[in-house]
Design a protein around this motif. Sequence first.
Motif, PDB file in Angstrom:
ATOM      1  N   VAL A 110       0.836  -1.201   0.000  1.00 42.67           N
ATOM      2  CA  VAL A 110       0.000   0.000   0.000  1.00 42.67           C
ATOM      3  C   VAL A 110       0.870   1.250   0.000  1.00 42.67           C
ATOM      4  N   LYS A 111       1.915   1.259   0.844  1.00 44.12           N
ATOM      5  CA  LYS A 111       2.829   2.398   0.900  1.00 44.12           C
ATOM      6  C   LYS A 111       3.485   2.646  -0.450  1.00 44.12           C
ATOM      7  N   ASP A 112       3.935   1.573  -1.103  1.00 40.75           N
ATOM      8  CA  ASP A 112       4.560   1.711  -2.425  1.00 40.75           C
ATOM      9  C   ASP A 112       3.548   2.238  -3.440  1.00 40.75           C
ATOM     10  N   CYS A 113       2.309   1.776  -3.307  1.00 38.10           N
ATOM     11  CA  CYS A 113       1.264   2.183  -4.239  1.00 38.10           C
ATOM     12  C   CYS A 113       0.938   3.668  -4.088  1.00 38.10           C
ATOM     13  N   VAL A 114       0.990   4.167  -2.867  1.00 37.81           N
ATOM     14  CA  VAL A 114       0.760   5.603  -2.635  1.00 37.81           C
ATOM     15  C   VAL A 114       1.727   6.424  -3.469  1.00 37.81           C
ATOM     16  N   SER A 115       2.985   5.992  -3.503  1.00 41.16           N
ATOM     17  CA  SER A 115       4.011   6.712  -4.261  1.00 41.16           C
ATOM     18  C   SER A 115       3.788   6.619  -5.762  1.00 41.16           C
ATOM     19  N   THR A 116       3.516   5.423  -6.256  1.00 40.77           N
ATOM     20  CA  THR A 116       3.365   5.248  -7.706  1.00 40.77           C
ATOM     21  C   THR A 116       2.107   5.931  -8.238  1.00 40.77           C
ATOM     22  N   ILE A 117       1.017   5.883  -7.470  1.00 43.33           N
ATOM     23  CA  ILE A 117      -0.207   6.532  -7.949  1.00 43.33           C
ATOM     24  C   ILE A 117      -0.065   8.046  -7.889  1.00 43.33           C
ATOM     25  N   ALA A 118       0.722   8.542  -6.935  1.00 40.45           N
ATOM     26  CA  ALA A 118       0.993   9.990  -6.892  1.00 40.45           C
ATOM     27  C   ALA A 118       1.761  10.413  -8.140  1.00 40.45           C
ATOM     28  N   ASN A 119       2.716   9.586  -8.557  1.00 41.11           N
ATOM     29  CA  ASN A 119       3.454   9.866  -9.791  1.00 41.11           C
ATOM     30  C   ASN A 119       2.521   9.843 -11.000  1.00 41.11           C
ATOM     31  N   SER A 120       1.565   8.935 -10.968  1.00 41.13           N
ATOM     32  CA  SER A 120       0.602   8.840 -12.063  1.00 41.13           C
ATOM     33  C   SER A 120      -0.255  10.095 -12.145  1.00 41.13           C
ATOM     34  N   VAL A 121      -0.723  10.567 -11.005  1.00 48.94           N
ATOM     35  CA  VAL A 121      -1.532  11.793 -10.969  1.00 48.94           C
ATOM     36  C   VAL A 121      -0.723  12.976 -11.493  1.00 48.94           C
ATOM     37  N   ALA A 122       0.548  13.053 -11.075  1.00 54.22           N
ATOM     38  CA  ALA A 122       1.407  14.156 -11.524  1.00 54.22           C
ATOM     39  C   ALA A 122       1.589  14.122 -13.037  1.00 54.22           C
ATOM     40  N   SER A 123       1.801  12.943 -13.581  1.00 55.76           N
ATOM     41  CA  SER A 123       1.999  12.814 -15.030  1.00 55.76           C
ATOM     42  C   SER A 123       0.748  13.200 -15.803  1.00 55.76           C
ATOM     43  N   LEU A 124      -0.407  12.771 -15.318  1.00 53.30           N
ATOM     44  CA  LEU A 124      -1.657  13.107 -16.003  1.00 53.30           C
ATOM     45  C   LEU A 124      -1.969  14.595 -15.885  1.00 53.30           C
ATOM     46  N   SER A 125      -1.637  15.194 -14.750  1.00 47.12           N
ATOM     47  CA  SER A 125      -1.835  16.638 -14.585  1.00 47.12           C
ATOM     48  C   SER A 125      -0.994  17.407 -15.596  1.00 47.12           C
ATOM     49  N   ARG A 126       0.256  16.975 -15.767  1.00 47.41           N
ATOM     50  CA  ARG A 126       1.123  17.614 -16.767  1.00 47.41           C
ATOM     51  C   ARG A 126       0.548  17.416 -18.170  1.00 47.41           C
ATOM     52  N   SER A 127      -0.012  16.243 -18.412  1.00 48.31           N
ATOM     53  CA  SER A 127      -0.571  15.954 -19.728  1.00 48.31           C
ATOM     54  C   SER A 127      -1.733  16.880 -20.052  1.00 48.31           C
ATOM     55  N   VAL A 128      -2.616  17.083 -19.081  1.00 50.99           N
ATOM     56  CA  VAL A 128      -3.754  17.983 -19.282  1.00 50.99           C
ATOM     57  C   VAL A 128      -3.269  19.384 -19.611  1.00 50.99           C
TER      58      VAL A 128
END
Length: 206
Positions: A110-128
């Motif tokens: 779960v802890k690792d997933c928090v980090s990876t999903i945060a990276n995913s959100v950041a990437s999608l925000s940049r994409s928008v």
Amino acid sequence: MENVCFYCLLLLLVSLGCTSSIISGATATSAPNTAVDFIKASCKSTLHPALCVTCLSRYAASIRESDHHLAQAAISVSLNHAKSASAFILRIRSSSSGGSMIKHREYQAVKDCVSTIANSVASLSRSVQEFQKIMADGQDFEWHMSNVETWVSSALTNQNICGRGFANSMMNGHVKDMVTKRMVYVSQVTSNALALVNRFAARHRS
């Protein structure tokens, strides 16, 4: 101005996420059949066409028959679901702080997933943000488009990494089921967004 208004509408509607019906509410009554048909035809290029149509048909009245607006809506929907998944996983981590409610192995995943999903959100925000630049002036198309493709692809990779963190057979509990189901859904939405972004890029590259 039209592109700005379209983005504002997306921010208003996309928070509702995908619905179980193909078209809902006012969009169903105001969207012309040609716009819905355009979305259905475009979604055939994705790996999950039914989900694609479900998520995007509610925006048919705004998308009309614009592949620009279609790709932009797809990225925004993906970002919304990634944010929702991030909040969901953060709640699991908070409620299980110190491993008191779940096994240590699951807590670490779960802890690792928090980090990876945060990276995913950041990437999608940049994409928008980057895609808005393409829509705004049409200049430096290849540069902006390459950035969007890279970031959406990176977001999908991070979502898949999160899901794979629970692949160990020793983790067969409720937490694993909740997280993996959520991440499979989010990754499917993002996979569809990437397919539509790539489709848009292919159609407009010189």
